[in-house]
Design a protein around this motif. Structure first.
Motif, short mmCIF file in Angstrom:
data_model
loop_
_atom_site.label_atom_id
_atom_site.label_comp_id
_atom_site.label_asym_id
_atom_site.label_seq_id
_atom_site.Cartn_x
_atom_site.Cartn_y
_atom_site.Cartn_z
N TRP A 189 37.64 -3.20 54.37
CA TRP A 189 36.12 -2.91 54.12
C TRP A 189 35.56 -2.36 55.30
O TRP A 189 34.67 -1.69 55.61
N MET A 190 36.17 -3.00 56.35
CA MET A 190 35.70 -2.50 58.01
C MET A 190 36.21 -1.25 58.54
O MET A 190 35.68 -0.58 59.43
N CYS A 191 37.63 -1.11 58.00
CA CYS A 191 38.15 0.07 58.37
C CYS A 191 38.04 1.36 57.74
O CYS A 191 38.17 2.66 58.41
N LEU A 192 37.52 1.54 56.60
CA LEU A 192 37.15 2.56 55.45
C LEU A 192 35.74 2.92 55.85
O LEU A 192 35.01 2.07 55.79
N LYS A 193 35.63 4.32 56.42
CA LYS A 193 34.16 4.71 56.33
C LYS A 193 33.99 5.97 55.56
O LYS A 193 35.03 6.65 55.30
N ILE A 194 32.80 6.06 54.81
CA ILE A 194 32.38 7.20 54.25
C ILE A 194 31.71 8.22 55.20
O ILE A 194 30.68 7.90 55.71
N ILE A 195 32.06 9.46 54.99
CA ILE A 195 31.64 10.44 55.73
C ILE A 195 30.92 11.63 54.57
O ILE A 195 31.76 11.97 53.59
N LYS A 196 29.56 11.76 54.78
CA LYS A 196 28.73 12.76 53.60
C LYS A 196 29.19 13.83 53.85
O LYS A 196 30.06 14.56 54.70
N GLU A 197 28.90 14.89 52.77
CA GLU A 197 29.28 16.16 52.74
C GLU A 197 28.94 17.24 53.97
O GLU A 197 29.50 17.92 54.35
N TYR A 198 27.59 16.69 54.41
CA TYR A 198 27.19 17.73 55.42
C TYR A 198 27.46 17.08 56.88
O TYR A 198 26.88 17.32 57.86
N GLU A 199 28.33 15.97 56.92
CA GLU A 199 28.68 15.23 58.18
C GLU A 199 30.23 15.60 58.50
O GLU A 199 30.92 15.66 57.66
N ARG A 200 30.40 15.41 59.90
CA ARG A 200 31.75 15.43 60.23
C ARG A 200 31.82 14.13 61.17
O ARG A 200 31.25 13.76 62.00
N ASP A 259 39.94 2.52 67.72
CA ASP A 259 39.29 3.90 67.29
C ASP A 259 37.63 3.53 67.32
O ASP A 259 37.42 2.50 66.96
N VAL A 260 37.02 4.68 67.92
CA VAL A 260 35.74 4.86 67.94
C VAL A 260 35.46 6.27 67.18
O VAL A 260 36.01 7.10 67.56
N PHE A 261 34.41 6.11 66.38
CA PHE A 261 34.12 7.67 65.61
C PHE A 261 32.52 7.94 65.89
O PHE A 261 31.62 6.97 66.16
N VAL A 262 32.33 9.26 66.01
CA VAL A 262 30.96 9.64 66.15
C VAL A 262 30.66 10.69 65.00
O VAL A 262 31.21 11.48 64.76
N LYS A 263 29.35 10.55 64.18
CA LYS A 263 29.32 11.26 62.97
C LYS A 263 28.42 12.49 63.70
O LYS A 263 27.28 12.24 64.64
N VAL A 264 28.50 13.58 63.16
CA VAL A 264 27.97 14.86 63.53
C VAL A 264 27.42 15.52 62.36
O VAL A 264 27.99 15.57 61.48
N ASP A 265 25.98 15.59 62.46
CA ASP A 265 25.34 16.48 61.29
C ASP A 265 25.55 17.86 61.32
O ASP A 265 25.08 18.51 62.43
N LEU A 266 25.91 18.62 60.25
CA LEU A 266 26.38 19.94 60.42
C LEU A 266 24.81 20.85 59.66
O LEU A 266 25.39 21.99 59.57
N ARG A 267 24.01 20.21 59.33
CA ARG A 267 23.02 20.92 58.50
C ARG A 267 22.30 21.92 59.76
O ARG A 267 22.22 21.47 60.86
N THR A 268 21.47 22.68 59.32
CA THR A 268 20.52 23.65 60.13
C THR A 268 19.52 22.84 60.95
O THR A 268 18.72 21.99 60.07
N VAL A 269 19.33 22.98 61.87
CA VAL A 269 18.37 22.16 62.80
C VAL A 269 17.11 23.21 63.18
O VAL A 269 17.67 24.20 63.68
N THR A 270 16.06 22.79 63.12
CA THR A 270 14.93 23.40 63.42
C THR A 270 14.36 22.94 64.82
O THR A 270 14.10 22.08 64.81
N CYS A 271 14.08 24.25 65.74
CA CYS A 271 13.95 23.77 67.17
C CYS A 271 12.59 24.40 67.47
O CYS A 271 12.67 25.70 67.35
N ASN A 272 11.59 23.82 67.50
CA ASN A 272 10.41 24.41 68.00
C ASN A 272 10.30 24.47 69.51
O ASN A 272 10.12 23.66 70.04
#
Length: 291
Positions: free
Chosen positions: A48-59, A86-99
């Motif tokens: 339960w500590m080692c398995l991580k869930i990554i969403k569809e729009y994340e890597r 092991d250390v992991f970093v989540k990255v969001d792949l969705r479009t970002v709006t920059c004003n």
């Protein structure tokens, strides 16, 4: 030169991407074995500590003993992260709006103006975004501000007001090229508002009003000239046939009568009035002679 050796540009690009081609080594494999052993001993709690869930729009970019594990980020779905190494970093792949906040810009024709915009971008390479830049969103935001000022500083005010789409396209191209090594893909750039000083707005409004008035006078003069030509042609036609003038009088009278006016002005030719005057004068003479 050894054909198998890679060029400096290729080596630098691989180093920028942050993927290490070296192996773990002896100590690395020992730590790896201990981590797997610890996971087995503490099973099923460790799962339960080692398995991580990554969403569809994340890597997920996984670092094992400080080294990125693959050329490509993991996910979406379940990934296995070994304890302690092991250390992991989540990255969001969705479009970002920059004003982009309003930027005070001095144009090429020495006019001070404020321009703001918006940039739409997304991360297409999670590994490059994590390994090559500290804060990819802040870096893209600052680069967008600088690029906007640099591009608009080479344009005149009239070019900025008339060619927003071309300027936005050039800014998008420059940003896309600059952020390629960061794993960023710029989707769209829009210039929202161009603010100019109030005094300049008044001057431009006065200039536009003067231009419109001059154009209106020219159009009115052309209309008068065309109307005079038409009246000249009509007078020539009426001069050839006097009966046509009488018919025109009757048509005008019929038009006026249909508008339900209480007073109707009926024009009469001068020759008719003279004829009526001669008849009345002759009648008076006849009456006087009889008497």
């Amino acid at each position: 030169m050894d054909p198998g050796a890679s060029s400096p540009e290729k080596v630098d690009k691989e180093n920028l991407v942050g993927i290490s081609r070296t192996r773990l080594g002896v100590c690395g494999w020992i730590l790896f074995s201990l981590s797997v052993l610890l996971m087995i001993i503490t099973f099923p709690i460790s799962i339960w500590m080692c398995l991580k869930i990554i969403k569809e729009y994340e890597r997920a970019v996984v670092f094992r003993l400080g080294r990125i594990q693959a050329d490509k980020a993991r996910g979406p779905g379940l990934i296995l992260v070994l304890p302690c190494i092991d250390v992991f970093v989540k990255v969001d792949l969705r479009t970002v709006t920059c004003n982009i906040p309003p930027q005070e810009i001095l144009t090429r024709d020495s006019v001070t103006t404020q321009v703001d915009g918006v940039v739409y971008y997304r991360i297409h390479s999670a590994v490059s975004a994590v390994a090559n830049v500290n804060d990819v969103h802040q870096a893209t935001f600052l680069l967008a501000q600088t690029t906007l000022r640099n591009v608009l500083g080479t344009q005149t005010l009239s070019q900025i007001l008339a060619g927003r789409e071309e300027i936005a396209h050039s800014i998008q191209t420059l940003l896309d090229d600059a952020t390629e090594l960061w794993g960023i893909r710029v989707a769209r750039v829009e210039i929202k508002d161009v603010r100019i000083p109030v005094q300049l707005q008044r001057s431009m409004a006065a200039e536009a009003e003067a231009t419109r008035e001059a154009r209106a006078k020219v159009l009115a003069a052309e209309g008068e000239m065309n109307a005079s030509k038409s009246l000249k042609s009509a007078s020539m036609v009426l001069a050839e046939s006097p009966i046509a003038l009488q018919l025109r009088y009757l048509q005008t009278l019929a038009t006026v009568a249909t508008e339900k006016n209480s007073t109707i002005v009926f024009p009469l030719p001068m020759n008719i009035l003279e004829g009526i005057g001669d008849v009345s004068h002759n009648n008076h003479k006849k009456v006087a002679n009889r008497s």
